[in-house]
Design a protein around this motif. Sequence first.
Motif, PDB file in Angstrom:
ATOM      1  N   ALA A 205       2.536  46.845  66.079  1.00  0.00           N
ATOM      2  CA  ALA A 205       1.358  46.071  65.658  1.00  0.00           C
ATOM      3  C   ALA A 205       0.076  46.784  66.068  1.00  0.00           C
ATOM      4  O   ALA A 205      -0.883  46.902  65.282  1.00  0.00           O
ATOM      5  N   ASP A 206       0.039  47.291  67.291  1.00  0.00           N
ATOM      6  CA  ASP A 206      -1.145  48.028  67.755  1.00  0.00           C
ATOM      7  C   ASP A 206      -1.297  49.358  67.021  1.00  0.00           C
ATOM      8  O   ASP A 206      -2.433  49.817  66.790  1.00  0.00           O
ATOM      9  N   ALA A 207      -0.167  49.967  66.654  1.00  0.00           N
ATOM     10  CA  ALA A 207      -0.218  51.215  65.890  1.00  0.00           C
ATOM     11  C   ALA A 207      -0.865  50.969  64.521  1.00  0.00           C
ATOM     12  O   ALA A 207      -1.695  51.768  64.057  1.00  0.00           O
ATOM     13  N   LEU A 208      -0.511  49.849  63.883  1.00  0.00           N
ATOM     14  CA  LEU A 208      -1.126  49.503  62.590  1.00  0.00           C
ATOM     15  C   LEU A 208      -2.630  49.255  62.751  1.00  0.00           C
ATOM     16  O   LEU A 208      -3.422  49.641  61.882  1.00  0.00           O
ATOM     17  N   LEU A 209      -2.993  48.640  63.836  1.00  0.00           N
ATOM     18  CA  LEU A 209      -4.419  48.381  64.086  1.00  0.00           C
ATOM     19  C   LEU A 209      -5.177  49.693  64.251  1.00  0.00           C
ATOM     20  O   LEU A 209      -6.301  49.850  63.741  1.00  0.00           O
TER      21      LEU A 209
ATOM     22  N   SER B 156       9.461  55.083  62.603  1.00  0.00           N
ATOM     23  CA  SER B 156      10.587  55.450  63.464  1.00  0.00           C
ATOM     24  C   SER B 156      10.996  54.358  64.445  1.00  0.00           C
ATOM     25  O   SER B 156      12.154  54.299  64.859  1.00  0.00           O
ATOM     26  N   TYR B 157      10.067  53.484  64.796  1.00  0.00           N
ATOM     27  CA  TYR B 157      10.351  52.435  65.788  1.00  0.00           C
ATOM     28  C   TYR B 157       9.873  51.074  65.292  1.00  0.00           C
ATOM     29  O   TYR B 157       8.989  50.453  65.895  1.00  0.00           O
ATOM     30  N   PRO B 158      10.411  50.593  64.180  1.00  0.00           N
ATOM     31  CA  PRO B 158       9.907  49.355  63.556  1.00  0.00           C
ATOM     32  C   PRO B 158      10.026  48.114  64.441  1.00  0.00           C
ATOM     33  O   PRO B 158       9.261  47.159  64.250  1.00  0.00           O
TER      34      PRO B 158
ATOM     35  N   ALA C 151       0.597  39.960  58.178  1.00  0.00           N
ATOM     36  CA  ALA C 151       1.790  39.392  57.537  1.00  0.00           C
ATOM     37  C   ALA C 151       3.052  39.640  58.357  1.00  0.00           C
ATOM     38  O   ALA C 151       3.913  38.761  58.483  1.00  0.00           O
ATOM     39  N   LYS C 152       3.197  40.824  58.932  1.00  0.00           N
ATOM     40  CA  LYS C 152       4.426  41.180  59.640  1.00  0.00           C
ATOM     41  C   LYS C 152       4.422  40.737  61.111  1.00  0.00           C
ATOM     42  O   LYS C 152       5.487  40.461  61.684  1.00  0.00           O
ATOM     43  N   TYR C 153       3.243  40.669  61.712  1.00  0.00           N
ATOM     44  CA  TYR C 153       3.182  40.337  63.143  1.00  0.00           C
ATOM     45  C   TYR C 153       2.128  39.256  63.377  1.00  0.00           C
ATOM     46  O   TYR C 153       1.114  39.488  64.050  1.00  0.00           O
ATOM     47  N   PRO C 154       2.346  38.091  62.798  1.00  0.00           N
ATOM     48  CA  PRO C 154       1.326  37.026  62.799  1.00  0.00           C
ATOM     49  C   PRO C 154       0.947  36.485  64.180  1.00  0.00           C
ATOM     50  O   PRO C 154      -0.175  36.036  64.368  1.00  0.00           O
TER      51      PRO C 154
END
Length: 251
Positions: free
Chosen positions: A204-208, A196-198, A232-235
Amino acid sequence: MGTAFRLKTVAVAAFLAATAYLPLTAHAGLFDDEEARKAIMDIRSKIEALQRDVANKSDKNSALTLSDRNDNLQSQISALRGQIEVLTNEITNAQQRQKDFYVDLDARLRKLEPQQVTVDGQSAAVGIPEQQAYDAALSQFKGGDYKGAGNAFGDFIKRYPQSAYAASAQYWQGNSLYAQRDYKGAIAAQQNVVKSYPDNPKVADALLNIASSQAELKDKAAAKKTLEQLIAKYPGTPAAQTAKDRIASLK
C-alpha cells in the motif's frame, strides 16, 4: 676385583640408560598427548630400574664407591622425575588449549547461526550478516545518505533475494531514489514491490510512493489511477486514507 668390575659395568649401563632419555625435555613441546604419556611411562620404568640397581648394589668392601654411584644414580632419577613434570605440564596445557579452542569455535558458530525475527508481522530466520547488511542500509537512509542507502539496498537484494527483508529492502530502495528525485527509478523499484510481494504490508505504501513519483513527473492521470487502485485494494490502511486526501488535490 671381579665384583667391583661387575658393579662398575652395571652402573655404567644404568647411567647410559638414564641419560638416553634426557633429550626428551628439549622436544616435549612437540609431543601430542599420547606420545607424552608413553614417554612418561618409559621414564618411570627407568626410574624403577635405577632404584632397584641402587638397592641391590650393597657391597660393604666398596661402601664409599657405591655411595658415590648411588648419589649419581639418585641425581639421574631426580632429572628423570623433572622430565615427567615437564611432560605432564605439557599435557595439561595442550588439553586446556584444545578446550579453549572448541569453546571459542562454538561461540563463533553461534554468532553465525540464523536468528528468529519478526519481519512485516511474520516470523523468519535471518542470518547475522544478512541482518547487519539490512540494518546498515536502513541506517544510511535514516542518516540522510540516500545515495548510499539506495546502493546498499540494491546490493542487499542481489545478495539475499530470498530474504525476509527483500520486500522491505526493495521498498526502501524506492524511497531512496525518490529522495534523490529519481522518480522513474523510484516507480520501477516500487512496482517490483507490488508485483513480487503482493501480500506484503508495504505494498500500500509502495503504491502511494508510485503515485507521488507520477505526480512529480506531472502525470496527474497516472497518479490518480494509482491512488484509486490503492483505495480499492487496501481500503482500511493509513495509505488509503492519505490517497483519498491526495486525489482531491489532483482535481
